[in-house]
Design an enzyme around this catalytic site. Structure first.
Site, PDB file in Angstrom:
ATOM      1  N   ASP A   1      61.927  87.272  54.929  1.00  0.00           N
ATOM      2  CA  ASP A   1      60.585  87.553  53.571  1.00  0.00           C
ATOM      3  C   ASP A   1      61.093  88.092  52.361  1.00  0.00           C
ATOM      4  OD1 ASP A   1      61.426  89.649  53.639  1.00  0.00           O
ATOM      5  OD2 ASP A   1      59.262  90.241  55.213  1.00  0.00           O
TER       6      ASP A   1
ATOM      7  N   LYS B   1      60.595  81.004  57.974  1.00  0.00           N
ATOM      8  CA  LYS B   1      60.408  83.167  58.807  1.00  0.00           C
ATOM      9  C   LYS B   1      59.706  83.293  59.527  1.00  0.00           C
ATOM     10  CE  LYS B   1      57.348  84.762  56.113  1.00  0.00           C
ATOM     11  NZ  LYS B   1      56.960  84.986  54.599  1.00  0.00           N
TER      12      LYS B   1
END
Ligand code: SF4
Length: 228
Positions: free
Chosen positions: A150, A132
């Protein structure tokens, strides 16, 4: 049992849906930007580590003190993890976050001449940096294709119907790569965050106010159920 592959028709339908979502969210949120404040790439690396289980707003406040005291990679790399922890504690998980930030800055200092590496694979090897974070840096700092999975991205992708009941971040990322034009990924993920906060709340989605209601799988299913 492994999930069956998407058929060509399913893939085409998801690509079409993705393009429609991209256009609608662009119109709704013309400015797409990361809500973490930063002036330098290394600062975003620090902030994204602090943002785990913490709000971006709080991180933005906490890093003001951190970056004032340690204004560059060399200064932060020279700090002891305990000194970093004392400042970043309000973000939660202070001990492990400080340890990762310290180790990461020392790698930047010792291996990259205090610069942030520019490839995804190198970023991924830095202490405390997962997919991420590496994607966020690639998209926001280097302007490269990126998909940041996310919590908002995962929730909205499932609700809208871009993916089908997939919660594992890397799997969501890989599925989205198949249907989103690469150059749109980074901005779309920022817009998912805006839309997730403003409209598609985790507990109480405001479907009646949503610009995606007529193409969103969840809203369509809810409507059909209400009419039956
Ligand atoms: S229609 Fe409802 S579930 Fe679908 S994206 Fe909008 S708020 Fe979320």
């Amino acid at each position: 049992m492994p999930k069956k592959q998407m058929s060509a028709a399913e893939l085409a339908a998801k690509k079409e849906l993705a393009l429609a979502v991209i256009e609608r969210l662009k119109a709704e949120y013309p400015d797409a930007a990361c809500s973490l404040d930063y002036d330098h790439a290394w600062q975003l690396l620090v902030s994204v580590r602090l943002a785990a289980q913490c709000t971006d707003a709080r991180v933005n406040v906490v890093v003001e003190d951190l970056f004032a005291k340690y204004p560059n990679v060399a200064a932060l790399a020279a700090a002891e993890p305990e000194e970093i922890e004392a400042i970043v504690k309000p973000c939660g998980l202070g001990h492990s976050k400080a340890r990762d930030i310290s180790a990461c800055m020392r790698v930047l200092r010792d291996q990259y001449n205090c610069q942030v590496p520019t490839t995804f694979d190198e970023l991924l090897k830095l202490p405390g940096v997962g997919r991420k974070s590496a994607n966020l840096i690639m998209g926001d700092v280097f302007g490269k294709p990126a998909i940041v999975t996310d919590t908002h991205c995962i929730r909205l992708s499932n609700r809208i119907g871009l993916v089908d009941n997939v919660k594992e971040p890397q799997k969501v990322e890989m599925l989205l790569w198949q249907i989103i034009p690469p150059e749109e990924g980074s901005d779309l993920c920022h817009r998912f965050v805006y839309h997730g906060r403003a409209v598609c709340d985790a507990r109480k989605p405001l479907c009646e106010k949503c610009c995606l209601a007529d193409i969103c799988r969840t809203a369509q299913a809810n409507q059909a159920e209400a009419q039956s």
